[in-house]
Structures are given as C-alpha cells and as structure tokens.
Scaffold this active site. Structure first.
Site, PDB file in Angstrom:
ATOM      1  N   GLU A 190     -53.876  35.687  40.941  1.00  0.00           N
ATOM      2  CA  GLU A 190     -54.569  34.434  41.241  1.00  0.00           C
ATOM      3  C   GLU A 190     -53.955  33.698  42.428  1.00  0.00           C
ATOM      4  O   GLU A 190     -54.233  32.528  42.660  1.00  0.00           O
ATOM      5  CB  GLU A 190     -54.557  33.538  39.993  1.00  0.00           C
ATOM      6  CG  GLU A 190     -55.176  34.174  38.761  1.00  0.00           C
ATOM      7  CD  GLU A 190     -56.697  34.122  38.754  1.00  0.00           C
ATOM      8  OE1 GLU A 190     -57.243  33.069  39.084  1.00  0.00           O
ATOM      9  OE2 GLU A 190     -57.333  35.141  38.430  1.00  0.00           O
ATOM     10  N   HIS A 244     -54.045  27.907  35.537  1.00  0.00           N
ATOM     11  CA  HIS A 244     -53.092  28.267  36.584  1.00  0.00           C
ATOM     12  C   HIS A 244     -51.845  27.426  36.391  1.00  0.00           C
ATOM     13  O   HIS A 244     -51.917  26.267  35.952  1.00  0.00           O
ATOM     14  CB  HIS A 244     -53.672  28.007  37.986  1.00  0.00           C
ATOM     15  CG  HIS A 244     -54.794  28.915  38.356  1.00  0.00           C
ATOM     16  ND1 HIS A 244     -55.923  28.491  39.027  1.00  0.00           N
ATOM     17  CD2 HIS A 244     -54.964  30.240  38.147  1.00  0.00           C
ATOM     18  CE1 HIS A 244     -56.733  29.519  39.220  1.00  0.00           C
ATOM     19  NE2 HIS A 244     -56.176  30.593  38.692  1.00  0.00           N
ATOM     20  N   CYS A 265     -54.978  22.515  44.215  1.00  0.00           N
ATOM     21  CA  CYS A 265     -55.887  23.675  44.210  1.00  0.00           C
ATOM     22  C   CYS A 265     -56.573  23.845  45.557  1.00  0.00           C
ATOM     23  O   CYS A 265     -56.904  24.959  45.956  1.00  0.00           O
ATOM     24  CB  CYS A 265     -56.958  23.497  43.137  1.00  0.00           C
ATOM     25  SG  CYS A 265     -56.365  23.621  41.445  1.00  0.00           S
TER      26      CYS A 265
END
Length: 425
Positions: free
Chosen positions: A174, A243, A358
């Site tokens: 990720e 995450h 993000c």
C-alpha cells in the site's frame, strides 16, 4: 547532505464520488451513495498545497489518471468504443464499473514507497510503485502510477522508479502509508520503519504484507541496521486504521503516534531509541481509537519548517473533535519539536477516508535531485493559478450516485482530463 522534503499532492479527479469501495475504511463505507463535489474536492486539495507553500515549503502535485478507465475495462472482456465499453460494464457489473470510475488516486501516499538517497545502496532516491492489490479499484492505478512517476522523476542518475510488485495477497503493498522514516534531518541517514499487518481474522482486511515490505527494502538496498518491521495493532486495524498513517506519522527524529498504533510499541520505540539517540516519541492520551479514526488526528502531515520547529497540518475534523483538539493543545504546550498546528479543510477527501497525510507523497531530495525533477510537476504561484482555473472551468460541481452511469458525465470527465493535460504540457 543538505536535503528538503517535497510533498507531491494528488489532485482529486473530476469523477470524485462516494461509491463505498474501500472495505475497512469507515468514512468511505459510511458515506456510500452520498452526493460528491469534485470541484470542491480539487479546490480544497489545491488550497492545502498553497497553505504549505505559504509556510515556505516546496510543493509538487501529481495529476489523476484518466477516469472512467474504459481502457482497463477492456481487459475484462468489454468491447467497442469508450462509451460502449462503459455502458456495457455498468449494465453487467456495476461494482467493476464503479471501480473504473474511482478518483482514489488522489491519495498519493499510496502511490509508492519512497526510500531516501542517504539510506539506499546506490545513493539514489528509490520509488517502489505500490500494487494496491487489497482493493480492486486501487489496483487499477498501479501501472498508471508507475508511468506517471517515471514521467515526474525521469533522471535515472538520481531516481530509481520501480514497477509494482506482483499482485496477490502475499505481496499486498500500500505504499508510503505504511512507511515512516526517522532521521536527524532529511539529508542524514535514517531508520526506515515498515508497518505491516498479518492474517489475524476480523471484519476488516490487513492490507500491507510484511513480505512486500521486505521486497521494497531489498529493491532499494536498505541495510538491515536501517530497517525495522513493526506489526500493526490488530485493534487499530479493526477500528478503521486500514493504513498505519491513520494512527502514526513521523518526521525527522519525531514520531507522533496513538498509543495503540503498534502491536508492540515498547519494542519498536526501544529499537528506535537505540539507533536514533535524539528520537522524540510524542504520544497522546485520552484520544480513543474511535476518536483517532473519526478525526484523523494522526493522519496529519508533520513537516519541518524553514525557520526551525515542526508543524502539524491537521484536517478541520480534528479541530471539531474535542478529545483530538485537546491532545493537539497538549502537544503544542509540551517540550517537543512540534511548534505549530495548521488546520486545513479537506472535507471532500475526508468523507472518503483520506486526510492530509493520505493526499501527499513525500520525496526527500538534495539539490541535484530536486533539479532533476520535471518542473511541470512543481508548483509556484503561476502554476497553482493555472491548475485552479482548469478545475473551476472543467471539474463537475457535483455527482450523485445515478450520475456515474450517464454518458454526459463521461464526456465531461474526458474534457477535464484533456484540459489538465494541456495545462501541464
């Protein structure tokens, strides 16, 4: 080595919508079907970029890939012109069609893992493109992101841009959302912390595999003494921290983390203290995991200011959460490197589960590496104004769930992407 960090923010694309595609992302799923505002999303993102520029920080941007992704749908057997492909996919497999319309590329922390030049075997900055195998809609981005990164960082003497790892759960990767670098400064050798999950059951998937992180470290030639692997706390993952950057962020020698971010924080912090004597661990107390996920307090950017000190770039949701804001005030009053809190409005991104951290990919560079970046992707006031004008002229004001299947939206999105590419060129 003297170096700076450049934040490359993802520009929210013209099909930004709330299709609830991200399992384990509480905001994404809870806002499924709501009306989205793509123009506001992009302008909010641009305003955040400008705020960092006003702090004296270099700022870059990464454009969105073309969506709806008719070309990607051809791989699933759909034929014909673009509108025919999209119409057929919407008719026969609505979930796949929605994945092809996603604007999730705005969250560029998932574009790649970036390994700083002082840490790598060949002294280059390494960018390992994330495969994002955990979610269908994000996996469609991987090859497009690889091509984009090679375009932005074309100089192979300064940058090594790696393709995505093979897809599959064994190599779920990720990107930088699960990577932290701690160092005395951006130009000094650092310690790379790879946070990962493992198969432990639960309603929400654990997306980052340790095996993938190990491959990323090998590709960059990281020395074992500069590499740590840390298991995520299962409770945090199941609370919605899909995450690790939802519960922890690091910058320089400072790590700002929720006490329940890691499965064994004492071991991690002990090893970091042994390798980085000036490490500062800034923990908060009185902020529940629910508050952390709701407010995205730890999904802030933590940046070094030109005149010393550090600033937290916080989403406005953190200010509106009493427990989170009390923690911010306590951090600012305490004896640590964090001296400033800057609140930004990124509500359209937040409603899909993406905060300030993000939205950006951090790339530390020295002078020669900075000069080797394609300047079209570095912002100054004039380029910022150009991007804002393109967004205001071409991004749809709003998209309801039913609008996604309308050909007029597909046409508008194509025109928006073409206008953006013309502005970049």
């Amino acid at each position: 080595m003297s170096a700076v960090e450049i934040n490359f923010d993802g520009l929210p694309g013209p099909t930004h919508n709330y299709a609830g595609l991200s399992v384990g992302n509480v905001a994404s799923q809870s806002n499924f079907g709501e009306v989205s505002y793509p123009r506001a999303a992009a302008l909010q993102g641009l305003e955040k970029m400008r705020r960092l520029m006003e702090l004296g920080l270099p700022q870059g941007f990464l454009p969105p890939p073309r969506r709806p992704a008719a070309q990607a749908l051809r791989a699933f057997g759909f034929r014909g012109g673009e509108d025919e492909v999209l119409a057929a996919a919407a008719e026969s497999d609505l979930a796949l069609f929605r994945a092809a319309c996603s604007a999730s590329s705005m969250w560029r922390a998932n574009a790649a893992t970036v390994l700083a030049a002082p840490d790598t075997a060949d002294g280059r900055v390494h960018l390992v493109t994330a495969n994002l195998s955990g979610m269908l809609h994000r996996s469609l981005e991987a090859d497009e992101t690889w091509a984009l990164l090679k375009r932005v960082f074309p100089n192979e003497d300064r940058f090594a841009v790696h393709g995505p790892l093979p897809h599959g759960r064994h190599f779920g990767d990720e990107g930088a959302a699960n990577h932290m670098r701690l160092a005395a400064s951006h130009g000094a050798p650092g310690i790379n912390v790879f946070a990962h999950g493992e198969s432990r059951g639960g309603a929400y998937p654990e997306r980052q595999s340790r095996r993938a992180s190990e491959v990323v470290a090998r590709l960059a030639g990281l020395a074992p003494e500069r590499t740590l692997f840390a298991l995520q706390n299962a409770g945090a993952v199941q609370a919605g921290a899909f995450h690790n950057d939802v519960v922890a962020v690091a910058n320089g020698p400072v790590i700002f983390a929720h006490p329940e971010a890691f499965a064994d924080p004492a071991r991690l912090y002990g090893e970091l203290h042994a390798r980085l004597p000036n490490l500062q661990v800034v923990e908060t107390f009185g902020v529940s995991l629910e508050d952390a996920v709701t407010s995205y307090l730890f999904n802030s950017q933590l940046v070094s200011l030109p005149d010393g000190g550090m600033a937290l770039i916080l989403p406005s949701d953190a200010r509106e959460n009493a427990a989170a804001w009390k923690a911010v005030e306590a951090v600012l009053a305490a004896d640590n490197a964090i001296t400033q809190a800057v609140v930004v409005d990124v509500r359209e991104s937040m409603r899909n589960g993406g905060g300030p951290a993000c939205l950006r990919l951090r790339v530390p560079v020295d002078g020669p590496a900075r000069a080797a970046i394609d300047p079209r992707f570095l912002l100054d006031a004039a380029r910022w104004e150009t991007l804002a004008r393109v967004v205001e002229a071409h991004w749809p004001e709003k998209i309801a769930a039913v609008d996604l299947v309308k050909p007029e939206l597909w046409t508008a999105a194509r025109e928006a992407h073409a206008a953006l590419e013309a502005a970049i060129a």
